[in-house]
Design an enzyme around this catalytic site. Structure first.
Site, PDB file in Angstrom:
ATOM      1  N   HIS A  57      -3.200  -2.533  -2.200  1.00 46.41           N
ATOM      2  CA  HIS A  57      -2.799  -1.122  -2.245  1.00 46.41           C
ATOM      3  C   HIS A  57      -3.988  -0.171  -2.377  1.00 46.41           C
ATOM      4  O   HIS A  57      -3.800   0.996  -2.710  1.00 46.41           O
ATOM      5  CB  HIS A  57      -1.859  -0.877  -3.425  1.00 46.41           C
ATOM      6  CG  HIS A  57      -0.624  -1.700  -3.413  1.00 46.41           C
ATOM      7  ND1 HIS A  57       0.273  -1.685  -2.370  1.00 46.41           N
ATOM      8  CD2 HIS A  57      -0.128  -2.581  -4.325  1.00 46.41           C
ATOM      9  CE1 HIS A  57       1.280  -2.507  -2.644  1.00 46.41           C
ATOM     10  NE2 HIS A  57       1.051  -3.066  -3.819  1.00 46.41           N
ATOM     11  N   HIS A 219       6.078  -2.578  -0.937  1.00 46.22           N
ATOM     12  CA  HIS A 219       6.064  -4.025  -0.742  1.00 46.22           C
ATOM     13  C   HIS A 219       7.083  -4.444   0.310  1.00 46.22           C
ATOM     14  O   HIS A 219       7.379  -5.628   0.451  1.00 46.22           O
ATOM     15  CB  HIS A 219       6.378  -4.756  -2.055  1.00 46.22           C
ATOM     16  CG  HIS A 219       5.514  -4.338  -3.192  1.00 46.22           C
ATOM     17  ND1 HIS A 219       5.960  -3.528  -4.209  1.00 46.22           N
ATOM     18  CD2 HIS A 219       4.209  -4.603  -3.464  1.00 46.22           C
ATOM     19  CE1 HIS A 219       4.977  -3.321  -5.067  1.00 46.22           C
ATOM     20  NE2 HIS A 219       3.907  -3.949  -4.636  1.00 46.22           N
TER      21      HIS A 219
END
Length: 334
Positions: A57, A219
């Site tokens: 991320h 996700h």
């Protein structure tokens, strides 16, 4: 799968090695564990700020360790929580006598491990308080905000809590301002493509050519609307209507805006989207204090974007405006 890798299983550690090599004056790791990242400098008597979460991320999470923001971060595998033991090592390193505040996203593994780390820190006589960020309006309905995922809007929590801690506020005061940010930020995302976890080697979900999914999580969690790709203005309108109605944001409010790319979206497209965001805010009588545009919380190579709005008051605006310097984010006084 086309990625710049050596071995999928060494991806995370080699990524951190590269970051450490590039920024030895700003970052270090502790307890001989690359995944326990801390700022290379510290201020005695200051509240320590710690976060943690899965890799994949960047610049979330470790990219916000630095002056005026976070003091430490425990790093997990791609989309995986770090361990409670790693969180504890970071906590011990960044405690400068005023206690430590944990700030992390609303995900089961992170909650469990940070709770365990806090209990272990208590046995080390380190006072720990916690703030769980969850501002994704697509992930749970109004009235059940406690179930919402933490996504890009956590950037605002880091920035403002970091500034308050740098002002030498107490642990309770820093937590209070962080909680206020959480209560006043809302986010929604849209995905145009899946992403690949290196050790998996293939997409874990599918978005067809010419399709999009509004509300998808970072996700790959399901969104609220999947269908044909629409023009940018229509996509933004759907997202903004949900965000604006949720708090709600009202005429006369002042906001900060975060236009976040998920990994494969050019800044040009983020500004095409912001054009419509700006128009809608102006129509509603909402003024904009500052706009952040770029990659702040990604999902590997996912194409897509998220929009976050933070409703400001005098206190939040003061702390948001303060300077901060990390390897991935620099801001002069606004």
């Amino acid at each position: 799968m086309k990625k710049f890798l050596n071995k999928p299983e060494t991806f995370v550690d080699e990524m951190i090695e590269g970051i450490m090599a590039a920024h030895p004056d700003k970052l270090k790791y502790v307890n001989d564990d690359l995944r326990c990242v801390c700022t290379a400098t510290g201020k005695a008597g200051k509240v320590g700020l710690a976060t943690g979460g899965g890799s994949g991320h960047l610049p979330l999470f470790l990219g916000y360790v630095g002056d005026g923001m976070l003091d430490g971060c425990s790093v997990g595998g791609v989309f995986q929580s770090p361990s409670a033991e790693q969180m504890l090592e970071v906590t011990k390193e960044i405690d400068k006598g005023a206690g430590v505040l944990y700030i992390y996203g609303n995900y089961g593994g992170d909650i469990m491990n940070f709770d365990m780390a806090a209990e272990m820190a208590d046995m080390e006589d380190i006072k720990v308080l916690q703030v769980v960020a969850g501002e994704d309006v697509a992930s749970s309905k109004k009235g059940e905000e406690h179930k919402r995922r933490g996504v890009a809007g956590i950037f605002f929590v880091y920035k403002i809590a970091g500034a308050a801690a740098d002002d030498m506020k107490s642990l309770e005061e820093v937590k209070a301002v962080a909680d206020k940010v959480c209560a006043n930020v809302r986010t929604m995302g849209v995905a145009l493509s899946p992403c690949i976890v290196p050790e998996v080697g293939k997409p874990s979900f599918q978005i067809g050519e010419g399709e999009m999914e509004i509300g998808m999580g970072i996700h790959g969690e399901p969104g609220i609307e999947k269908g044909p790709l629409k023009p940018a203005d229509e996509v933004v309108e759907t997202m903004m209507k949900a965000i604006l109605a949720d708090l709600p944001y009202e005429s006369g409010d002042e906001v900060a805006v975060l236009m976040n790319g998920l990994g494969a979206t050019p800044k040009e497209e983020l500004y095409v989207m912001y054009r419509k965001v700006s128009m809608m805010l102006k129509e509603k009588g909402i003024s904009v204090f500052h706009v952040y545009a770029g990659e702040f919380a990604t999902s590997m190579e996912m194409a897509g974007a998220s929009i976050s709005l933070l409703k400001l008051d005098a206190e939040l605006k003061k702390y948001l405006a303060k300077p901060a310097y990390t390897p991935f984010f620099e801001q002069v006084q606004l």
